[in-house]
Design an enzyme around this catalytic site. Sequence first.
Site, PDB file in Angstrom:
ATOM      1  CD  GLU A 267      43.387  30.709  31.853  1.00 53.43           C
ATOM      2  OE1 GLU A 267      42.263  31.043  31.478  1.00 53.43           O
ATOM      3  OE2 GLU A 267      44.420  31.259  31.450  1.00 53.43           O
ATOM      4  CG  HIS A 288      33.920  43.496  59.014  1.00 54.42           C
ATOM      5  ND1 HIS A 288      33.377  43.668  60.270  1.00 54.42           N
ATOM      6  CD2 HIS A 288      35.153  44.074  59.063  1.00 54.42           C
ATOM      7  CE1 HIS A 288      34.231  44.342  61.029  1.00 54.42           C
ATOM      8  NE2 HIS A 288      35.318  44.594  60.317  1.00 54.42           N
ATOM      9  CE  LYS A 403      39.747  30.485  24.118  1.00 53.07           C
ATOM     10  NZ  LYS A 403      41.153  30.518  23.766  1.00 53.07           N
TER      11      LYS A 403
HETATM   12  O1  PA5 Z   1      46.749  32.883  30.076  1.00 56.34           O
HETATM   13  C1  PA5 Z   1      46.223  32.803  28.986  1.00 56.34           C
HETATM   14  O2  PA5 Z   1      46.826  32.449  27.977  1.00 56.34           O
HETATM   15  C2  PA5 Z   1      44.767  33.214  28.794  1.00 56.34           C
HETATM   16  O3  PA5 Z   1      44.063  33.312  29.965  1.00 56.34           O
HETATM   17  C3  PA5 Z   1      44.712  34.541  28.048  1.00 56.34           C
HETATM   18  O4  PA5 Z   1      45.282  35.550  28.835  1.00 56.34           O
HETATM   19  C4  PA5 Z   1      43.280  34.951  27.666  1.00 56.34           C
HETATM   20  O5  PA5 Z   1      42.565  33.894  27.155  1.00 56.34           O
HETATM   21  C5  PA5 Z   1      43.347  36.044  26.617  1.00 56.34           C
HETATM   22  O6  PA5 Z   1      44.067  35.568  25.518  1.00 56.34           O
HETATM   23  P1  PA5 Z   1      44.731  36.489  24.438  1.00 56.34           P
HETATM   24  O7  PA5 Z   1      45.736  37.330  25.093  1.00 56.34           O
HETATM   25  O8  PA5 Z   1      45.299  35.541  23.439  1.00 56.34           O
HETATM   26  O9  PA5 Z   1      43.617  37.307  23.856  1.00 56.34           O
END
Ligand code: PA5
Length: 412
Positions: A267, A288, A403
Site C-alpha cells: 500500500e 516445499h 469503497k
Molecule cells: O494503511 C492504511 O491506512 C489502511 O490500510 C488502513 O489500515 C485500513 O484501510 C483500515 O483503516 P482504518 O484504520 O481507518 O479503519
Amino acid sequence: MLKLNLDNANLDLSAYADQLPQYRDQLLNRSQGWLDLPETAPTSQILTYAESVKGQFEHLVVLGIGGSALGVNALFKALKHYYWNNLSSDQRQGYPQLHVLDNIDPAVINDIQDVIDPAKTLFIVITKSGSTPETISQYLYFRKLAPKENFVFITDPKKGLLRQIATEQGIPTFDIPENVGGRFSVLTPVGLLPAALLGIDITNLLKGAGEIRDNFLSQEFATNPAYQLAALQYELNTKHNININVLMPYSSPLFTIADWYRQLLAESIGKDGVGITPINALGVTDQHSQIQLYNEGPKDKLIMLIKTLKNSETDNQHVINAEGLPDFAYLNGVTFKKLLDTELTATTQALTKYKTANIQIQIPEISPHTIGQLFMLFELATGLLGELFQIDAFNQPGVELGKVLTKEKLGG
Ligand code: PA5
C-alpha cells in the site's frame, strides 16, 4: 541489535551512500509521527488501563481491518505461545484469549460467537479513520451483544464516527496520532493496547524500535540497515527488474510479521505506476511450496530471509531419534533447531547458486525488543523507498474507488 547481511545480493550500492542525508531529510520533512512513537506512545496510560481490567475478561476481540488488525496479529503470534488460545486460563495466567476478526466474512462473524461469551469479552474497536465500513459494521453488530462497558476504542483524536460515539457514550478511547497512518500504527495503542492486555512487554518493544530509529538518524550508510535495505530494494527494482520481494522468516511465530509487511510495502509503494509486489513465505515450510519457483522461475524476486539465532528457550531440548534407520542416520541426535538452521543455510546457498537475489536479516531471539526493531526497520525502509521512488508512501488513493462503488451499490 539486528543485523542485515546483503553479501548474497552482490550489488555495489556505494552510489547511495552520499545520498543518505538527502533522503533522510526528505522523509523527516514529512513529519511522520510513527518516528517519534518510542518516546510519544502513551505507555503509562495503556498500562494503567490494562491493569484496571486485568482478570475481568476471558476474551479480547479486535474489530478492525488492514493496519488496524495486522500489527496486533503480528505481535500476538510472535510474542505469545503459538497455541495461546488453546491453553487453559491457568496456563495463560489469567490473561485473555485473543481473536482478531480482520474480515467481514459471515462465517467468521458466526463462528466467533461459538468461541466467546460476549459478557466476558472485551471488544477492542480499532479504526484510524473512524469510518471504515467493515469495522463500523462489526462494531454495530457486536454492540448489540454486549454492554458498553465491554468496549474500548482506538481511533483518531478528533475525526470519524467512532470518536463521535466515544464522546456520546463515554467509552474509554485511545488516540492514534493524527500524523500516523493505519499501516504505520502498530506502535501506537493499535498494537500496544492489545499487547499490554496480553502481558507483552511494550516498554521493550518501543525500546527496540527506538534503537533502530536512532541508528537511522545518526549512522552512515555502512552501518544503517534501514537505508541499506531501501537502497537495495530500489536498486534491484529499477535496474534489475526485481519487482517481487519475498519476506521469509525461518520461524513460524514470525510469519505474521511477513503478513503485516505485505500490507506495508504494497500500500505504501504501489502507486503512480511503480511498486514492489510483496510475498510472505515461511521457512522451512515453503521450501516445499515456493522454492522451486524462486530458484528456477523468472529472476524477478528478492528473497529476504529472517534468521533467529534462538527460536525458542527449548532449542536444545527436542532431539530426533533415528536409531535403527541407516538411511536417516544423518538425523540421529540432531535437534529441530539444528535441522531448521541447516535447511536455512542450504536454501541460502541454493538460492545464491541459482543467482536468485537473497539477503538475510538476523535477530538474536524473538522478544519484544527484537520485534520492535523489525517493525521500525521495515517502516523506515518503506518510508525511504517512497522517497527514492519520489512517491508519497503515506497515502492510498487506489483503494478509494472500490469503497465509493460499494457505498453506491448499497444505496449510500
Ligand atoms: O494503511 C492504511 O491506512 C489502511 O490500510 C488502513 O489500515 C485500513 O484501510 C483500515 O483503516 P482504518 O484504520 O481507518 O479503519
